[in-house]
Scaffold this active site. Structure first.
Site, mmCIF file in Angstrom:
data_model
loop_
_atom_site.group_PDB
_atom_site.id
_atom_site.type_symbol
_atom_site.label_atom_id
_atom_site.label_comp_id
_atom_site.label_asym_id
_atom_site.label_seq_id
_atom_site.Cartn_x
_atom_site.Cartn_y
_atom_site.Cartn_z
ATOM 1 N N HIS A 205 0.811 -1.214 0.000
ATOM 2 C CA HIS A 205 0.000 0.000 0.000
ATOM 3 C C HIS A 205 0.846 1.266 0.000
ATOM 4 O O HIS A 205 0.425 2.305 -0.481
ATOM 5 C CB HIS A 205 -1.019 -0.036 1.134
ATOM 6 N N ARG A 349 -15.543 1.892 -0.935
ATOM 7 C CA ARG A 349 -15.282 0.578 -0.367
ATOM 8 C C ARG A 349 -15.266 0.685 1.149
ATOM 9 O O ARG A 349 -14.650 1.616 1.695
ATOM 10 C CB ARG A 349 -13.934 0.043 -0.854
ATOM 11 N N GLU A 449 -11.235 -10.837 -4.531
ATOM 12 C CA GLU A 449 -9.787 -10.716 -4.300
ATOM 13 C C GLU A 449 -9.227 -11.882 -3.493
ATOM 14 O O GLU A 449 -8.058 -11.887 -3.131
ATOM 15 C CB GLU A 449 -9.441 -9.377 -3.651
ATOM 16 N N ASP A 473 -4.669 -8.285 -4.267
ATOM 17 C CA ASP A 473 -4.817 -9.360 -3.291
ATOM 18 C C ASP A 473 -5.053 -10.702 -3.955
ATOM 19 O O ASP A 473 -4.605 -11.728 -3.448
ATOM 20 C CB ASP A 473 -5.968 -9.040 -2.319
ATOM 21 N N CYS A 520 -10.024 -3.284 -10.264
ATOM 22 C CA CYS A 520 -9.558 -2.071 -9.576
ATOM 23 C C CYS A 520 -8.178 -2.261 -8.954
ATOM 24 O O CYS A 520 -7.667 -1.374 -8.286
ATOM 25 C CB CYS A 520 -10.565 -1.622 -8.517
HETATM 26 C C1 PEP Z 1 -6.734 -5.122 -4.572
HETATM 27 O O1 PEP Z 1 -6.516 -5.946 -3.693
HETATM 28 O O2 PEP Z 1 -6.462 -5.302 -5.771
HETATM 29 C C2 PEP Z 1 -7.357 -3.823 -4.225
HETATM 30 C C3 PEP Z 1 -7.742 -2.981 -5.152
HETATM 31 O O3 PEP Z 1 -7.461 -3.500 -2.916
HETATM 32 P P1 PEP Z 1 -6.211 -3.044 -2.021
HETATM 33 O O4 PEP Z 1 -5.041 -2.825 -2.929
HETATM 34 O O5 PEP Z 1 -6.615 -1.822 -1.299
HETATM 35 O O6 PEP Z 1 -6.012 -4.212 -1.107
HETATM 36 MG MG MG Z 2 -7.393 -5.701 -1.791
#
Ligand code: PEP
Ligand code: MG
Length: 582
Positions: A205, A349, A449, A473, A520
């Protein structure tokens, strides 16, 4: 001496600037630039803090004296003497003055910068007694920072912008061992032209926030924060994942050229802003934005996004020392995002904390859990505290009175989780009705995910209006690769046949039932994968605003009909990457 450090390329472009090394424990210290004429008052703030700390130490010494304890506690007495001495230490005070006057750092930043400089010297000392004085110095600096915190007013974006205009000459780049997503968020409004961290994976992240800031970044650069010294000149090549330290004039000129080429490229792309994203064979493609804060809606619109495909609401919950935002605060934040998008849909989300997104640095609920990525994260965390989850759901439903809102739930894997989550959405509606509080309709979506979800799509389609594939994920859990761990980052592979099968079958099943599906995760913003996703039938992509135009360029050059057959070949291949390279 020129040398380079290699890491993972996570945010494109070239940044050239002086290194600002930030110790992991001190990233929460305010970093901003002051106007040159403010230097004296900044130093005065520090002097006042020094006086307070010195008086404090003197008071303890007096008390010890009155109690006759000097002799009983000789170490304490000696320690206090050392602290007093360090407070007056010339290297500390002169160094701090240097950073304030010459570099225009605010006092706290100057103090921690100088602490880093002296700490390095302590580290190199042979004498263990002297080496240990580093801890004393850190304590003294911590006390000064605590005293100053009482005086410090928070730095607004415009204040930073003003300061930048008034104060800086050299661009600055940030070098740290690690930065939590919350730290990154704080730096979002900062003056840094680029970032380097020792740890982190491509879709950690921290990397994602760096990408959202659209500034060059390299993560997983191992010992960069040890090798690079405060104020070194550094080139960050965010395309190649390389950091060049103390570059020669020739290297500098080469990177300067690359930097300008990048600017020209962006300038060209910006002309596509108002061009509709349509393939050569007339397929309309929806390009959406991923955002972390309501204010990011501005960048989303500017990039020509047709809506927000992912508002990572957890960033509202981070860095608040466990004090979560209440319903009103959340409602106002979601409302700002919805209004900011001027009638375009916003997909909010629900909170996804845990794993590499702790609520607070070093204070995650998961701290004492062995494997946080597999632990109490995202919807599991929300369902563990239904009252807290209801607060968020009510806030989102209320925001839906101001524009179109989609409510997206992360990391679902079980039918029982789906039922509980949807029952709580219904309960939130009833609570608002009972209280006579207006709320709006929302489309309900599930993140796909976790492989278990991708393998039970019909179940999800029975309950939800749309799906959003979180490839970050999905890759992590399918391949058993910690997305934040640079040691296994070479195995984190979006083109693994297993990942591609899950993505393709999710898209196909959603379309067969006429339901919306988007990607996404970071795959959606990766221009090398745009054609493949189009060929798999994907018609909705959500990514950082900074990627939208480059992806649109790929779309405008693609014929989705022709790509469909090729995508089938890629899906059937043992080595899909080889076909993509053709
Ligand atoms: C993902 O897991 O692809 C996602 C968009 O959520 P995050 O990156 O916030 O876990
Ligand atoms: Mg994710």
């Amino acid at each position: 001496m020129t040398f380079s450090v290699h890491g993972l390329a996570v945010s494109r472009g070239v940044a050239i600037g002086r290194a600002v090394i930030v110790a992991a424990s001190r990233v929460d210290v305010a970093h901003y630039l002051i106007a040159p004429e403010e230097a004296e008052s900044e130093i005065e703030r520090l002097r006042r803090a020094r006086t307070v700390v010195a008086e404090d130490i003197a008071r303890v010494q007096r008390t010890l004296g009155e109690l006759g304890s000097h002799d009983a506690h000789p170490e304490l007495s000696a320690l206090l003497d050392v602290h007093l001495m360090l407070l007056q230490d010339e290297q500390l005070t002169n160094g701090v003055k240097h950073w304030v006057v010459e570099r225009h750092y605010n006092a706290e930043w100057a103090l921690t910068t100088q602490l880093e400089v002296i700490s390095r010297q302590f580290d190199e000392m042979e004498d263990p007694y002297l080496r240990e004085r580093k801890a004393d110095l850190e304590q003294v600096v911590d006390r000064l920072l605590r005293v100053m915190r009482g005086e410090t007013t928070s730095v607004t974006t415009s204040a930073v912008a003003d300061a930048v205009r008034k104060g800086t000459e050299d661009p600055l780049v940030l070098i740290a061992h690690d930065l939590s997503p919350a730290d990154m968020l704080q730096f979002k409004q900062s003056v840094f032209a680029g970032f380097v961290t020792d740890v982190g994976g491509k879709t950690s992240h921290t990397a994602i926030v760096a990408r959202s800031m659209d500034i060059p970044a390299v993560v997983g650069a191992r010992s960069a924060s040890h090798l690079i010294r405060q104020d070194d000149w550094v080139v960050i090549d965010g395309d190649a994942g390389v950091v060049v330290v103390d570059p020669s004039p020739i290297v500098l000129a080469e990177y300067g050229f690359k930097q300008r080429q990048g600017e020209i490229e962006r300038e060209k792309l910006s002309r596509l802003k108002n061009t509709p994203a349509v393939t050569l064979d007339g397929q309309k493609i929806e390009l959406l934005a991923n955002i972390e804060q309501p204010g990011d809606a501005v960048a989303a619109l500017k990039a020509g996004a047709m809506g927000v495909g992912l508002f990572r609401s957890e960033f509202l919950f981070m860095g608040r020392s466990g004090q979560l935002p209440d319903e009103e605060e959340q409602y106002q934040a979601y409302r700002r995002a919805v209004e900011g998008m001027q009638g375009l849909p916003v997909t909010i989300r629900t909170v996804d904390v845990g794993a590499d997104k702790p609520l607070d640095r070093g204070a995650s609920r998961n701290d004492d859990h062995l494997n946080p990525a597999l632990g109490l994260r995202a919807i599991r965390w929300s369902l563990a505290d239904p009252a807290m989850f209801l607060v968020q759901l009510r806030a989102i439903l209320r925001a839906a009175t101001h524009g179109p809102v989609n409510l997206l739930i992360p990391m679902l894997a079980h039918g029982s989780e789906i039922r509980q989550a949807l029952a709580l959405v219904q309960r939130a509606r009833e609570q608002l009705d009972a209280a006579g509080v207006p709320h709006g309709p929302v489309q309900l979506g599930a993140m796909i995910e976790v492989p278990a979800a991708a393998l039970t799509i019909p179940l999800f389609l029975r309950h939800f209006d749309f799906l959003s594939i979180g490839t970050n994920d999905l890759i992590q859990y399918t391949l058993a690769i910690d997305r934040a761990d640079e040691a296994v980052s070479h195995l984190y592979d979006p083109l693994h046949p297993a990942v591609l099968q899950l993505v393709a079958s999710t898209i196909a099943q959603a379309h067969a039932l006429g339901k919306g599906v988007s990607v996404c995760g970071e795959m959606a913003g990766d221009v090398t994968l745009t054609r493949l996703l189009l060929g798999m039938g994907l018609r909705s992509f959500s990514m950082h605003p900074s990627q939208i135009l480059a992806v649109k360029q790929q779309i405008l050059r693609s014929d989705s009909g022709k790509l469909a057959g090729w995508a089938q070949d890629v899906l059937a291949a043992d080595e899909p990457a080889a076909l993509l390279a053709d």
